[in-house]
Scaffold this motif. Structure first.
Motif, PDB file in Angstrom:
ATOM      1  N   ASP A 190     -10.315  42.550  15.005  1.00  0.00           N
ATOM      2  CA  ASP A 190      -9.689  42.299  13.884  1.00  0.00           C
ATOM      3  C   ASP A 190      -8.400  42.742  13.389  1.00  0.00           C
ATOM      4  OD1 ASP A 190      -9.219  40.288  11.399  1.00  0.00           O
ATOM      5  OD2 ASP A 190     -11.428  40.707  10.734  1.00  0.00           O
ATOM      6  N   PHE A 191      -7.450  42.476  12.666  1.00  0.00           N
ATOM      7  CA  PHE A 191      -6.218  43.275  12.085  1.00  0.00           C
ATOM      8  C   PHE A 191      -7.677  44.605  10.682  1.00  0.00           C
ATOM      9  CE2 PHE A 191      -4.878  39.750  13.622  1.00  0.00           C
ATOM     10  CZ  PHE A 191      -3.128  40.182  13.974  1.00  0.00           C
ATOM     11  N   ARG A 207      -5.666  39.420   6.083  1.00  0.00           N
ATOM     12  CA  ARG A 207      -5.614  39.223   7.311  1.00  0.00           C
ATOM     13  C   ARG A 207      -5.807  37.711   7.948  1.00  0.00           C
ATOM     14  NH1 ARG A 207     -10.024  42.616   5.802  1.00  0.00           N
ATOM     15  NH2 ARG A 207     -11.919  42.022   6.251  1.00  0.00           N
ATOM     16  N   ARG A 208      -5.943  37.384   6.841  1.00  0.00           N
ATOM     17  CA  ARG A 208      -6.675  35.784   6.973  1.00  0.00           C
ATOM     18  C   ARG A 208      -5.630  34.467   5.999  1.00  0.00           C
ATOM     19  NH1 ARG A 208      -9.865  38.047   9.547  1.00  0.00           N
ATOM     20  NH2 ARG A 208     -11.820  38.033   9.895  1.00  0.00           N
ATOM     21  N   LEU A 258      -2.136  35.919   7.510  1.00  0.00           N
ATOM     22  CA  LEU A 258      -1.530  35.931   8.984  1.00  0.00           C
ATOM     23  C   LEU A 258      -2.231  34.457   9.349  1.00  0.00           C
ATOM     24  CD1 LEU A 258      -3.772  38.839  10.940  1.00  0.00           C
ATOM     25  CD2 LEU A 258      -1.079  38.398  10.446  1.00  0.00           C
ATOM     26  N   ALA A 259      -2.535  32.842   8.840  1.00  0.00           N
ATOM     27  CA  ALA A 259      -2.437  32.312   8.802  1.00  0.00           C
ATOM     28  C   ALA A 259      -1.133  31.509   8.961  1.00  0.00           C
ATOM     29  CB  ALA A 259      -3.843  31.445   7.934  1.00  0.00           C
ATOM     30  N   SER A 319       1.139  32.810  11.672  1.00  0.00           N
ATOM     31  CA  SER A 319       0.535  31.470  12.285  1.00  0.00           C
ATOM     32  C   SER A 319       1.211  30.812  12.658  1.00  0.00           C
ATOM     33  CB  SER A 319      -1.044  31.925  13.319  1.00  0.00           C
ATOM     34  OG  SER A 319      -1.018  33.361  13.027  1.00  0.00           O
ATOM     35  N   LEU A 345       1.514  37.178  17.488  1.00  0.00           N
ATOM     36  CA  LEU A 345       0.656  37.530  16.278  1.00  0.00           C
ATOM     37  C   LEU A 345      -0.605  36.195  16.177  1.00  0.00           C
ATOM     38  CD1 LEU A 345      -0.176  39.621  13.702  1.00  0.00           C
ATOM     39  CD2 LEU A 345       1.795  37.674  13.107  1.00  0.00           C
ATOM     40  N   ARG A 384      -4.491  36.102  17.015  1.00  0.00           N
ATOM     41  CA  ARG A 384      -5.303  36.098  15.900  1.00  0.00           C
ATOM     42  C   ARG A 384      -5.849  34.793  16.771  1.00  0.00           C
ATOM     43  NH1 ARG A 384      -4.861  31.178  12.118  1.00  0.00           N
ATOM     44  NH2 ARG A 384      -5.954  31.799  10.357  1.00  0.00           N
ATOM     45  N   GLN A 392      -9.049  35.952  18.460  1.00  0.00           N
ATOM     46  CA  GLN A 392      -9.704  36.327  17.340  1.00  0.00           C
ATOM     47  C   GLN A 392     -10.528  35.712  16.658  1.00  0.00           C
ATOM     48  OE1 GLN A 392      -7.303  39.068  14.970  1.00  0.00           O
ATOM     49  NE2 GLN A 392      -7.154  40.416  15.769  1.00  0.00           N
ATOM     50  N   ARG A 393     -10.113  34.468  15.778  1.00  0.00           N
ATOM     51  CA  ARG A 393     -10.746  34.459  15.755  1.00  0.00           C
ATOM     52  C   ARG A 393     -12.087  32.697  16.944  1.00  0.00           C
ATOM     53  NH1 ARG A 393      -7.594  29.404  13.975  1.00  0.00           N
ATOM     54  NH2 ARG A 393      -9.424  27.581  12.677  1.00  0.00           N
TER      55      ARG A 393
END
Length: 321
Positions: A156-157, A164-165, A168-169, A172, A222, A226, A229-230
């Motif tokens: 995770d960041f 970070r949620r 970053l979404a 992305s 990035l 992400r 990580q998901r």
């Protein structure tokens, strides 16, 4: 794909041998990966470790390789495409659109290890390499991988939740339009100051291959991180034993005592490492090392000795079967 022998590694010298893999071409041109081998010190070993580096990094940790070789492991360090020895002048350093892009060289590395006689292979991944190695191992069930040691894996960041949620979404999503766009972000040489011999640390790694300020972060990378990580957060169900190591605490940038950077993880939130590490599968062991750096094996001598000792104990318990 097969790695081709390229002689003694020019960075590390004897007894490190280098192999080069032709990974074909992409939109930027030729692509290669590099594998470095060090044989075990005694006998005809059937055990091998594949070391996967972190972001803006490369394989140079000969003190770890020496320890593993003395314990009977053949050691292989891979410089993934666009990293370290494998970074070519025309390439965007560290860039990828999916972590699965690295599977070709990782599969080729395992094939080389098996040709060399390996029957038991351990993945040793640091930071981003821990994330890459984890997903790759999960996508290769039934192969020769028998376990994994993850050194401060990048699950995770280290950012507040809103960044970070949702933020970053959005970033992305933008990657689909401009994958090579550079992401503005604060940079620091604190890790290099804590580790490099010319800046007050202990290690003389190549600052051209592992730059103090890193490389530019791009939207495509990035988005790839992400997405990976998901997958980890959803759970991977790895069937092999996994040792997840981290520092005991992360650096608090609000306090800013400079010396504290030498005894904490200044890159990731160790609470994230421990939390998401438990999502890897049913055979996970968590280990914390007070006073450790982000790269546990570059910590102070007594701490890195404790890390290697803990690995030996875990391997003897979980891998010897």
């Amino acid at each position: 794909m097969t790695f081709a022998p390229d002689g003694i590694d020019h960075l590390l010298g004897v007894p490190y041998e280098r192999f080069v893999l032709d990974c074909g071409r992409d939109a930027q041109g030729d692509v290669i990966a590099t594998l470095v081998r060090r044989w075990a010190d005694h006998g005809d070993s059937r055990r091998a470790v594949l070391m996967i580096h972190g972001l803006a990094d490369y394989f140079f940790q000969t003190h770890v390789a020496d320890h593993l070789a003395a314990a009977g492991w053949n050691v292989y360090g891979i410089d993934l495409r666009r990293y370290g020895r494998s970074l070519l002048p025309h390439q965007s350093a560290n860039f990828c659109s999916s972590l699965a892009e690295y599977y070709d060289e990782l599969d080729a590395a395992v094939a080389q290890m098996v040709r060399d006689g390996a029957e038991e292979i351990l993945v040793w991944g640091h930071s981003t390499g821990g994330l890459i190695g984890t997903l790759w191992a999960a996508d290769r069930p039934g192969g020769p991988i028998r376990g994994a040691f993850l050194n401060s894996p990048f699950f995770d960041f280290a950012l507040p939740w809103a960044l970070r949620r949702p933020v970053l979404a959005l970033a992305s999503s933008a990657a689909r339009l401009a994958p090579h766009a550079v992401v503005p972000h604060p940079v620091s040489d604190a890790f290099a100051v804590s580790t490099h011999a010319t800046l007050g640390g202990e290690w003389s790694y190549d600052l051209a291959l592992k730059p103090a300020l890193g490389h530019p972060i791009r939207l495509g990378w990035l988005a790839a991180i992400r997405a990976a990580q998901r997958r980890v957060r959803r759970g991977l169900q790895l069937r092999v034993p996994v040792l997840v190591g981290s520092s005991a605490r992360s650096f608090n940038w609000l306090r800013d005592p400079r010396e504290d950077t030498r005894s904490t993880d200044i890159v990731l939130d160790v609470a994230h490492i421990r939390r998401w590490g438990l999502h890897l599968g049913p055979h996970v062991t968590l280990a914390r090392f007070p006073g450790a750096l982000h790269d546990l094996t570059l910590s102070a001598p007594d701490i890195r000795a404790a890390v290697l000792r803990r690995f030996d104990e875990w391997a003897a318990l979980h891998l010897s079967r």
